[in-house]
Write a protein that holds these residues in place. Structure first.
Motif, PDB file in Angstrom:
ATOM      1  N   MET A   1       0.821  -1.189   0.000  1.00 27.77           N
ATOM      2  CA  MET A   1       0.000   0.000   0.000  1.00 27.77           C
ATOM      3  C   MET A   1       0.868   1.257   0.000  1.00 27.77           C
ATOM      4  O   MET A   1       0.592   2.189  -0.725  1.00 27.77           O
ATOM      5  N   VAL A   2       1.918   1.286   0.814  1.00 25.30           N
ATOM      6  CA  VAL A   2       2.825   2.436   0.826  1.00 25.30           C
ATOM      7  C   VAL A   2       3.760   2.296  -0.367  1.00 25.30           C
ATOM      8  O   VAL A   2       4.466   1.302  -0.501  1.00 25.30           O
ATOM      9  N   GLU A   3       3.744   3.281  -1.224  1.00 30.15           N
ATOM     10  CA  GLU A   3       4.579   3.235  -2.419  1.00 30.15           C
ATOM     11  C   GLU A   3       6.013   3.635  -2.088  1.00 30.15           C
ATOM     12  O   GLU A   3       6.267   4.310  -1.094  1.00 30.15           O
ATOM     13  N   ASP A   4       6.941   3.203  -2.940  1.00 29.99           N
ATOM     14  CA  ASP A   4       8.353   3.507  -2.729  1.00 29.99           C
ATOM     15  C   ASP A   4       8.590   5.015  -2.617  1.00 29.99           C
ATOM     16  O   ASP A   4       9.368   5.464  -1.777  1.00 29.99           O
ATOM     17  N   SER A   5       7.918   5.795  -3.454  1.00 32.59           N
ATOM     18  CA  SER A   5       8.111   7.251  -3.418  1.00 32.59           C
ATOM     19  C   SER A   5       7.626   7.843  -2.093  1.00 32.59           C
ATOM     20  O   SER A   5       8.233   8.784  -1.572  1.00 32.59           O
ATOM     21  N   GLU A   6       6.562   7.285  -1.517  1.00 30.34           N
ATOM     22  CA  GLU A   6       6.080   7.757  -0.219  1.00 30.34           C
ATOM     23  C   GLU A   6       7.076   7.411   0.880  1.00 30.34           C
ATOM     24  O   GLU A   6       7.331   8.215   1.767  1.00 30.34           O
ATOM     25  N   ARG A   7       7.632   6.212   0.811  1.00 28.24           N
ATOM     26  CA  ARG A   7       8.622   5.795   1.805  1.00 28.24           C
ATOM     27  C   ARG A   7       9.869   6.682   1.715  1.00 28.24           C
ATOM     28  O   ARG A   7      10.435   7.089   2.722  1.00 28.24           O
ATOM     29  N   GLU A   8      10.285   7.007   0.495  1.00 21.97           N
ATOM     30  CA  GLU A   8      11.424   7.906   0.300  1.00 21.97           C
ATOM     31  C   GLU A   8      11.120   9.294   0.858  1.00 21.97           C
ATOM     32  O   GLU A   8      11.967   9.908   1.511  1.00 21.97           O
ATOM     33  N   ASP A   9       9.908   9.800   0.601  1.00 15.66           N
ATOM     34  CA  ASP A   9       9.499  11.100   1.150  1.00 15.66           C
ATOM     35  C   ASP A   9       9.522  11.072   2.675  1.00 15.66           C
ATOM     36  O   ASP A   9       9.988  12.016   3.316  1.00 15.66           O
ATOM     37  N   PHE A  10       9.004  10.003   3.257  1.00 13.44           N
ATOM     38  CA  PHE A  10       8.968   9.812   4.705  1.00 13.44           C
ATOM     39  C   PHE A  10      10.381   9.923   5.293  1.00 13.44           C
ATOM     40  O   PHE A  10      10.622  10.683   6.236  1.00 13.44           O
ATOM     41  N   GLU A  11      11.325   9.208   4.704  1.00 14.37           N
ATOM     42  CA  GLU A  11      12.705   9.233   5.210  1.00 14.37           C
ATOM     43  C   GLU A  11      13.361  10.592   4.995  1.00 14.37           C
ATOM     44  O   GLU A  11      14.103  11.066   5.852  1.00 14.37           O
ATOM     45  N   GLU A  12      13.069  11.229   3.875  1.00 16.36           N
ATOM     46  CA  GLU A  12      13.643  12.552   3.597  1.00 16.36           C
ATOM     47  C   GLU A  12      13.102  13.599   4.575  1.00 16.36           C
ATOM     48  O   GLU A  12      13.850  14.462   5.047  1.00 16.36           O
ATOM     49  N   ILE A  13      11.828  13.524   4.908  1.00 14.10           N
ATOM     50  CA  ILE A  13      11.222  14.437   5.886  1.00 14.10           C
ATOM     51  C   ILE A  13      11.966  14.324   7.213  1.00 14.10           C
ATOM     52  O   ILE A  13      12.290  15.325   7.848  1.00 14.10           O
TER      53      ILE A  13
ATOM     54  N   ILE B   1      -7.113   1.008  -3.217  1.00 11.01           N
ATOM     55  CA  ILE B   1      -6.450   0.424  -2.050  1.00 11.01           C
ATOM     56  C   ILE B   1      -6.359   1.486  -0.960  1.00 11.01           C
ATOM     57  O   ILE B   1      -5.875   2.587  -1.187  1.00 11.01           O
ATOM     58  N   ARG B   2      -6.858   1.166   0.219  1.00 12.87           N
ATOM     59  CA  ARG B   2      -6.856   2.070   1.355  1.00 12.87           C
ATOM     60  C   ARG B   2      -6.378   1.311   2.578  1.00 12.87           C
ATOM     61  O   ARG B   2      -6.390   0.100   2.620  1.00 12.87           O
ATOM     62  N   GLY B   3      -6.005   2.067   3.595  1.00 11.57           N
ATOM     63  CA  GLY B   3      -5.584   1.439   4.826  1.00 11.57           C
ATOM     64  C   GLY B   3      -5.080   2.452   5.822  1.00 11.57           C
ATOM     65  O   GLY B   3      -5.371   3.652   5.712  1.00 11.57           O
ATOM     66  N   THR B   4      -4.322   1.968   6.773  1.00 14.70           N
ATOM     67  CA  THR B   4      -3.789   2.807   7.835  1.00 14.70           C
ATOM     68  C   THR B   4      -2.270   2.718   7.834  1.00 14.70           C
ATOM     69  O   THR B   4      -1.707   1.629   7.723  1.00 14.70           O
ATOM     70  N   VAL B   5      -1.639   3.874   7.948  1.00 12.38           N
ATOM     71  CA  VAL B   5      -0.187   3.959   8.092  1.00 12.38           C
ATOM     72  C   VAL B   5       0.076   4.401   9.524  1.00 12.38           C
ATOM     73  O   VAL B   5      -0.441   5.429   9.963  1.00 12.38           O
TER      74      VAL B   5
ATOM     75  N   GLY C   1      -4.004   5.896   4.727  1.00  8.64           N
ATOM     76  CA  GLY C   1      -3.084   5.657   3.631  1.00  8.64           C
ATOM     77  C   GLY C   1      -3.805   5.105   2.424  1.00  8.64           C
ATOM     78  O   GLY C   1      -5.002   4.842   2.455  1.00  8.64           O
ATOM     79  N   GLY C   2      -3.057   4.945   1.362  1.00  8.07           N
ATOM     80  CA  GLY C   2      -3.610   4.386   0.139  1.00  8.07           C
ATOM     81  C   GLY C   2      -3.718   5.421  -0.955  1.00  8.07           C
ATOM     82  O   GLY C   2      -3.207   6.543  -0.836  1.00  8.07           O
TER      83      GLY C   2
END
Length: 80
Positions: free
Chosen positions: A1-13, A41-45, A60-61
């Motif tokens: 559900m969490v895309e690679d670009s979102e994970r990269e943004d998360f770490e950069e933040i 696709i929906r969910g919780t982060v 999320g989603g």
């Protein structure tokens, strides 16, 4: 559900605040689908800061804005 670009943004933040991404845990949980149901696709982060145990949940989603919401929460001190 969490895309690679979102994970990269998360770490950069996190890095932009001078913090260690390894101090944060990101968990994702997809919403259950009923048989034959078709929808985005929906969910919780859930993001947890390991050093102090503070955690926060975001929707999320597809179409979600959880990275921006996390950025705002980190800026406002909600993880301190």
């Amino acid at each position: 559900m969490v895309e690679d670009s979102e994970r990269e943004d998360f770490e950069e933040i996190i890095r932009n605040r001078g913090l260690d991404p390894n101090d944060f845990e990101l968990l994702e949980e997809r919403d259950a689908l009923k048989k034959g149901e078709i929808h985005a696709i929906r969910g919780t982060v859930t993001i947890k800061r390991k050093s102090n145990g503070i955690e926060k949940r975001y929707r999320g989603g597809h179409g979600s804005t959880w990275p921006a919401e996390f950025d705002g929460d980190l800026n406002s001190g909600k993880f301190e």
